[in-house]
Design a protein around this motif. Structure first.
Motif, PDB file in Angstrom:
ATOM      1  N   LYS A  74      -1.751   9.392  -6.643  1.00 57.49           N
ATOM      2  CA  LYS A  74      -0.758   8.331  -6.776  1.00 57.49           C
ATOM      3  C   LYS A  74      -0.667   7.510  -5.489  1.00 57.49           C
ATOM      4  O   LYS A  74      -0.564   6.282  -5.534  1.00 57.49           O
ATOM      5  N   GLU A  75      -0.749   8.180  -4.349  1.00 53.56           N
ATOM      6  CA  GLU A  75      -0.648   7.481  -3.066  1.00 53.56           C
ATOM      7  C   GLU A  75      -1.837   6.547  -2.860  1.00 53.56           C
ATOM      8  O   GLU A  75      -1.689   5.421  -2.394  1.00 53.56           O
ATOM      9  N   GLN A  76      -3.040   7.013  -3.195  1.00 53.41           N
ATOM     10  CA  GLN A  76      -4.226   6.168  -3.066  1.00 53.41           C
ATOM     11  C   GLN A  76      -4.148   4.971  -4.014  1.00 53.41           C
ATOM     12  O   GLN A  76      -4.552   3.868  -3.658  1.00 53.41           O
ATOM     13  N   THR A  77      -3.607   5.202  -5.209  1.00 50.78           N
ATOM     14  CA  THR A  77      -3.460   4.125  -6.182  1.00 50.78           C
ATOM     15  C   THR A  77      -2.518   3.046  -5.653  1.00 50.78           C
ATOM     16  O   THR A  77      -2.799   1.853  -5.778  1.00 50.78           O
ATOM     17  N   LYS A  78      -1.424   3.461  -5.039  1.00 51.51           N
ATOM     18  CA  LYS A  78      -0.477   2.498  -4.464  1.00 51.51           C
ATOM     19  C   LYS A  78      -1.145   1.695  -3.348  1.00 51.51           C
ATOM     20  O   LYS A  78      -0.982   0.474  -3.263  1.00 51.51           O
ATOM     21  N   SER A  79      -1.901   2.366  -2.496  1.00 56.17           N
ATOM     22  CA  SER A  79      -2.598   1.669  -1.406  1.00 56.17           C
ATOM     23  C   SER A  79      -3.633   0.685  -1.957  1.00 56.17           C
ATOM     24  O   SER A  79      -3.760  -0.434  -1.455  1.00 56.17           O
ATOM     25  N   LEU A  80      -4.372   1.098  -2.976  1.00 65.88           N
ATOM     26  CA  LEU A  80      -5.360   0.219  -3.598  1.00 65.88           C
ATOM     27  C   LEU A  80      -4.676  -0.995  -4.213  1.00 65.88           C
ATOM     28  O   LEU A  80      -5.150  -2.130  -4.061  1.00 65.88           O
ATOM     29  N   SER A  81      -3.562  -0.785  -4.876  1.00 64.77           N
ATOM     30  CA  SER A  81      -2.814  -1.890  -5.482  1.00 64.77           C
ATOM     31  C   SER A  81      -2.378  -2.902  -4.424  1.00 64.77           C
ATOM     32  O   SER A  81      -2.536  -4.112  -4.603  1.00 64.77           O
ATOM     33  N   THR A  82      -1.851  -2.413  -3.312  1.00 60.15           N
ATOM     34  CA  THR A  82      -1.419  -3.287  -2.220  1.00 60.15           C
ATOM     35  C   THR A  82      -2.599  -4.087  -1.666  1.00 60.15           C
ATOM     36  O   THR A  82      -2.494  -5.292  -1.448  1.00 60.15           O
ATOM     37  N   ALA A  83      -3.726  -3.409  -1.459  1.00 64.34           N
ATOM     38  CA  ALA A  83      -4.912  -4.089  -0.921  1.00 64.34           C
ATOM     39  C   ALA A  83      -5.431  -5.138  -1.897  1.00 64.34           C
ATOM     40  O   ALA A  83      -5.783  -6.255  -1.498  1.00 64.34           O
ATOM     41  N   LEU A  84      -5.466  -4.808  -3.180  1.00 65.01           N
ATOM     42  CA  LEU A  84      -5.959  -5.763  -4.182  1.00 65.01           C
ATOM     43  C   LEU A  84      -5.026  -6.973  -4.305  1.00 65.01           C
ATOM     44  O   LEU A  84      -5.495  -8.105  -4.450  1.00 65.01           O
ATOM     45  N   GLU A  85      -3.721  -6.751  -4.240  1.00 66.43           N
ATOM     46  CA  GLU A  85      -2.773  -7.865  -4.280  1.00 66.43           C
ATOM     47  C   GLU A  85      -3.011  -8.810  -3.109  1.00 66.43           C
ATOM     48  O   GLU A  85      -2.988 -10.036  -3.277  1.00 66.43           O
ATOM     49  N   ALA A  86      -3.244  -8.268  -1.919  1.00 62.90           N
ATOM     50  CA  ALA A  86      -3.493  -9.102  -0.738  1.00 62.90           C
ATOM     51  C   ALA A  86      -4.779  -9.909  -0.903  1.00 62.90           C
ATOM     52  O   ALA A  86      -4.835 -11.094  -0.544  1.00 62.90           O
ATOM     53  N   ILE A  87      -5.811  -9.296  -1.471  1.00 60.22           N
ATOM     54  CA  ILE A  87      -7.081  -9.992  -1.683  1.00 60.22           C
ATOM     55  C   ILE A  87      -6.913 -11.115  -2.695  1.00 60.22           C
ATOM     56  O   ILE A  87      -7.413 -12.229  -2.494  1.00 60.22           O
ATOM     57  N   VAL A  88      -6.191 -10.855  -3.775  1.00 58.98           N
ATOM     58  CA  VAL A  88      -5.971 -11.887  -4.796  1.00 58.98           C
ATOM     59  C   VAL A  88      -5.205 -13.057  -4.206  1.00 58.98           C
ATOM     60  O   VAL A  88      -5.535 -14.227  -4.451  1.00 58.98           O
ATOM     61  N   LYS A  89      -4.186 -12.786  -3.405  1.00 59.26           N
ATOM     62  CA  LYS A  89      -3.431 -13.861  -2.748  1.00 59.26           C
ATOM     63  C   LYS A  89      -4.329 -14.672  -1.835  1.00 59.26           C
ATOM     64  O   LYS A  89      -4.235 -15.897  -1.770  1.00 59.26           O
ATOM     65  N   GLN A  90      -5.215 -13.987  -1.117  1.00 62.17           N
ATOM     66  CA  GLN A  90      -6.145 -14.669  -0.207  1.00 62.17           C
ATOM     67  C   GLN A  90      -7.111 -15.548  -1.004  1.00 62.17           C
ATOM     68  O   GLN A  90      -7.359 -16.687  -0.639  1.00 62.17           O
ATOM     69  N   ILE A  91      -7.633 -15.020  -2.100  1.00 60.49           N
ATOM     70  CA  ILE A  91      -8.557 -15.785  -2.937  1.00 60.49           C
ATOM     71  C   ILE A  91      -7.877 -17.010  -3.526  1.00 60.49           C
ATOM     72  O   ILE A  91      -8.451 -18.095  -3.572  1.00 60.49           O
ATOM     73  N   ASP A  92      -6.621 -16.828  -3.975  1.00 57.13           N
ATOM     74  CA  ASP A  92      -5.879 -17.939  -4.576  1.00 57.13           C
ATOM     75  C   ASP A  92      -5.305 -18.895  -3.546  1.00 57.13           C
ATOM     76  O   ASP A  92      -4.711 -19.909  -3.894  1.00 57.13           O
ATOM     77  N   GLY A  93      -5.480 -18.564  -2.260  1.00 57.05           N
ATOM     78  CA  GLY A  93      -4.993 -19.439  -1.195  1.00 57.05           C
ATOM     79  C   GLY A  93      -3.483 -19.426  -1.034  1.00 57.05           C
ATOM     80  O   GLY A  93      -2.898 -20.416  -0.626  1.00 57.05           O
ATOM     81  N   LYS A  94      -2.876 -18.326  -1.371  1.00 55.75           N
ATOM     82  CA  LYS A  94      -1.398 -18.234  -1.267  1.00 55.75           C
ATOM     83  C   LYS A  94      -0.990 -17.498  -0.043  1.00 55.75           C
ATOM     84  O   LYS A  94      -1.538 -16.600   0.425  1.00 55.75           O
TER      85      LYS A  94
END
Length: 94
Positions: A74-94
């Motif tokens: 569960k802890e790794q999943t939360k960390s992965l979710s946080t990292a993926l959200e940051a990448i998506v924001k970066q890709i979308d230029g937000k």
């Protein structure tokens, strides 16, 4: 009755990015165009697979092959979710 003394296990903090990355098993990148997510109360499983057709003649009969299955705590999943959200924001230029 005397109380037992519990010794703590010494710990050392480190950054994973500072560790050299080795690949003793020759792991290769894979392609996947489908991801299945399955969870229990203890962990999360990500099944990466590919759906494809062998030829145009067999277009009506697609194949579905598992490429990788990753199990996360569960802890790794939360960390992965946080990292993926940051990448998506970066890709979308937000």
């Amino acid at each position: 009755m005397a109380q037992e003394s519990h010794k703590s296990i010494p710990t050392k903090q480190f950054q994973v990015s500072d560790l050299p990355l080795t690949n003793p098993n020759g792991v290769q990148p894979i392609y996947a165009n489908v991801v299945g997510v399955f969870n229990s109360s203890y962990d999360v499983r990500l099944n990466f697979s590919e759906v494809f057709v062998m030829s145009l003649a067999d277009a009506h009969k697609p194949h579905h092959e598992l490429r990788a299955s990753i199990v996360l705590t569960k802890e790794q999943t939360k960390s992965l979710s946080t990292a993926l959200e940051a990448i998506v924001k970066q890709i979308d230029g937000k």
